[in-house]
Scaffold this motif. Sequence first.
Motif, PDB file in Angstrom:
ATOM      1  N   GLY A  21      64.428  14.010  54.533  1.00  0.00           N
ATOM      2  CA  GLY A  21      64.337  15.387  54.996  1.00  0.00           C
ATOM      3  C   GLY A  21      64.282  16.384  53.851  1.00  0.00           C
ATOM      4  N   ARG A  22      64.877  16.019  52.696  1.00  0.00           N
ATOM      5  CA  ARG A  22      64.878  16.939  51.552  1.00  0.00           C
ATOM      6  C   ARG A  22      63.485  17.129  50.964  1.00  0.00           C
ATOM      7  N   LEU A  23      62.563  16.246  51.313  1.00  0.00           N
ATOM      8  CA  LEU A  23      61.188  16.420  50.842  1.00  0.00           C
ATOM      9  C   LEU A  23      60.513  17.617  51.504  1.00  0.00           C
ATOM     10  N   GLY A  24      61.022  18.006  52.670  1.00  0.00           N
ATOM     11  CA  GLY A  24      60.437  19.158  53.348  1.00  0.00           C
ATOM     12  C   GLY A  24      59.893  18.890  54.730  1.00  0.00           C
ATOM     13  N   GLY A  25      60.017  17.654  55.207  1.00  0.00           N
ATOM     14  CA  GLY A  25      59.613  17.340  56.579  1.00  0.00           C
ATOM     15  C   GLY A  25      58.115  17.467  56.793  1.00  0.00           C
ATOM     16  N   PRO A  26      57.702  17.745  58.029  1.00  0.00           N
ATOM     17  CA  PRO A  26      56.272  17.824  58.338  1.00  0.00           C
ATOM     18  C   PRO A  26      55.503  18.830  57.483  1.00  0.00           C
ATOM     19  N   GLN A  27      56.151  19.920  57.104  1.00  0.00           N
ATOM     20  CA  GLN A  27      55.428  20.891  56.285  1.00  0.00           C
ATOM     21  C   GLN A  27      55.113  20.348  54.897  1.00  0.00           C
ATOM     22  N   ALA A  28      55.973  19.463  54.383  1.00  0.00           N
ATOM     23  CA  ALA A  28      55.664  18.793  53.121  1.00  0.00           C
ATOM     24  C   ALA A  28      54.490  17.838  53.306  1.00  0.00           C
ATOM     25  N   ALA A  29      54.449  17.160  54.448  1.00  0.00           N
ATOM     26  CA  ALA A  29      53.312  16.281  54.742  1.00  0.00           C
ATOM     27  C   ALA A  29      52.016  17.082  54.804  1.00  0.00           C
ATOM     28  N   LEU A  30      52.094  18.291  55.328  1.00  0.00           N
ATOM     29  CA  LEU A  30      50.914  19.158  55.384  1.00  0.00           C
ATOM     30  C   LEU A  30      50.439  19.502  53.970  1.00  0.00           C
ATOM     31  N   ARG A  31      51.379  19.820  53.097  1.00  0.00           N
ATOM     32  CA  ARG A  31      51.000  20.152  51.714  1.00  0.00           C
ATOM     33  C   ARG A  31      50.473  18.929  50.975  1.00  0.00           C
ATOM     34  N   ALA A  32      50.950  17.748  51.370  1.00  0.00           N
ATOM     35  CA  ALA A  32      50.506  16.518  50.715  1.00  0.00           C
ATOM     36  C   ALA A  32      49.022  16.254  50.925  1.00  0.00           C
ATOM     37  N   GLU A  33      48.430  16.871  51.911  1.00  0.00           N
ATOM     38  CA  GLU A  33      47.006  16.685  52.153  1.00  0.00           C
ATOM     39  C   GLU A  33      46.171  17.177  50.978  1.00  0.00           C
ATOM     40  N   THR A  34      46.722  18.118  50.222  1.00  0.00           N
ATOM     41  CA  THR A  34      45.991  18.657  49.072  1.00  0.00           C
ATOM     42  C   THR A  34      46.747  18.485  47.759  1.00  0.00           C
ATOM     43  N   ASP A  35      47.987  18.016  47.819  1.00  0.00           N
ATOM     44  CA  ASP A  35      48.810  17.854  46.617  1.00  0.00           C
ATOM     45  C   ASP A  35      49.326  16.419  46.562  1.00  0.00           C
ATOM     46  N   SER A  36      48.698  15.586  45.748  1.00  0.00           N
ATOM     47  CA  SER A  36      49.057  14.168  45.696  1.00  0.00           C
ATOM     48  C   SER A  36      50.448  13.944  45.119  1.00  0.00           C
ATOM     49  N   ALA A  37      50.990  14.921  44.398  1.00  0.00           N
ATOM     50  CA  ALA A  37      52.321  14.754  43.812  1.00  0.00           C
ATOM     51  C   ALA A  37      53.390  14.596  44.881  1.00  0.00           C
ATOM     52  N   ILE A  38      53.141  15.135  46.061  1.00  0.00           N
ATOM     53  CA  ILE A  38      54.128  15.030  47.137  1.00  0.00           C
ATOM     54  C   ILE A  38      54.241  13.586  47.615  1.00  0.00           C
ATOM     55  N   LEU A  78      56.571  11.400  56.970  1.00  0.00           N
ATOM     56  CA  LEU A  78      56.546  11.032  55.560  1.00  0.00           C
ATOM     57  C   LEU A  78      55.132  10.629  55.138  1.00  0.00           C
ATOM     58  N   PRO A  79      54.563  11.299  54.142  1.00  0.00           N
ATOM     59  CA  PRO A  79      53.174  10.989  53.746  1.00  0.00           C
ATOM     60  C   PRO A  79      53.102   9.794  52.806  1.00  0.00           C
ATOM     61  N   TYR A  80      53.480   8.637  53.325  1.00  0.00           N
ATOM     62  CA  TYR A  80      53.449   7.420  52.513  1.00  0.00           C
ATOM     63  C   TYR A  80      53.359   6.210  53.444  1.00  0.00           C
ATOM     64  N   PRO A  81      52.599   5.166  53.053  1.00  0.00           N
ATOM     65  CA  PRO A  81      52.441   3.974  53.907  1.00  0.00           C
ATOM     66  C   PRO A  81      53.643   3.051  53.802  1.00  0.00           C
ATOM     67  N   LEU A  82      54.737   3.438  54.418  1.00  0.00           N
ATOM     68  CA  LEU A  82      55.997   2.711  54.283  1.00  0.00           C
ATOM     69  C   LEU A  82      55.909   1.296  54.847  1.00  0.00           C
TER      70      LEU A  82
END
Length: 306
Positions: A21-38, A78-82
């Motif tokens: 959750g500290r990553l930022g939740g769904p809004q972090a996943a949204l930013r990950a679409e354009t920011d691979s660092a996430i 979570l924007p990762y293939p767990l």
Amino acid sequence: MNTALPQDITDFAAVAAKRLGRLGGPQAALRAETDSAIRDSAREALREVGAFELDVRFRGDDTLAAAVLCQAAGATALPYPLVEELLAIDGARLALVNPDAPRIDHGDLSGSWIAADLDGNRYQPRLTSRTNAKLGPFLVPATLGAPDGTVPAADVNLHLVLGSWRILGAVQQLLQIVTAHVRARIQFGKPLADFQTVRFAVADASVAVRGLHELAKYTLCRPETVPLQIRSADALVLRLKAADTARQVLRTSHQLLGALGFCDESDVSVLDRHTQPLIRLPLGSEALALRLIPDVADGSLETLFS
């Protein structure tokens, strides 16, 4: 009957949910679409909670821990293939694909991949680039050659089961969002939750989510003595139930949030778009149901009725 998970697994689930959750939740996943660092940060968070030390094939506490970790990953989009990395074979992530239209979620990440269909046929996928589609923004089309071996049926089953736990986390989060919304939203001078139709819709969604949770626990905890063919049918049923529940909860969420539910400012929209690959891949609900027909005939599909 006590269906609660062991206390140490519950404690691990709480820790994992807090860290992811500290990553930022769904809004972090949204930013990950354009920011691979996430996505790099997501992998680091998983490493910190010990995800990659779990022996998920052991079918003990490690498998339970992997399930609740997937649940937390689903709730936070979570924007990762767990699941794919937990079931890696010789360091290569394992993806389940439909050979007729192979696509791999997060297939653009560095590292090697192995693809398998639901029959256990193994392929070496050749990946292209991300399509940036709205539904499944990390999906990567792939081409497959001829099968070059097989993947154990137990791995295919566990892939389906852990993916279902990830869907479970997403629908639980959706239910929380829509419940809070109907309590807070004032319409015609009173909260939406005071309208009987709204109450019925939320109640139906809640029952579906609770049913999915119980089925997920039951499927995961089936003893090793159960024949493999029955466990395979169990995994298919769970994934079918998870996909159908996701569609029901998403439909209810979008109906009750209205236009807001289709805006990426809302977590509902992000959860919807990022969960679609799990709902649709490797096969959709109809195709999964068709695969169960032979299991009904030979008795592999167990139900409440003989």
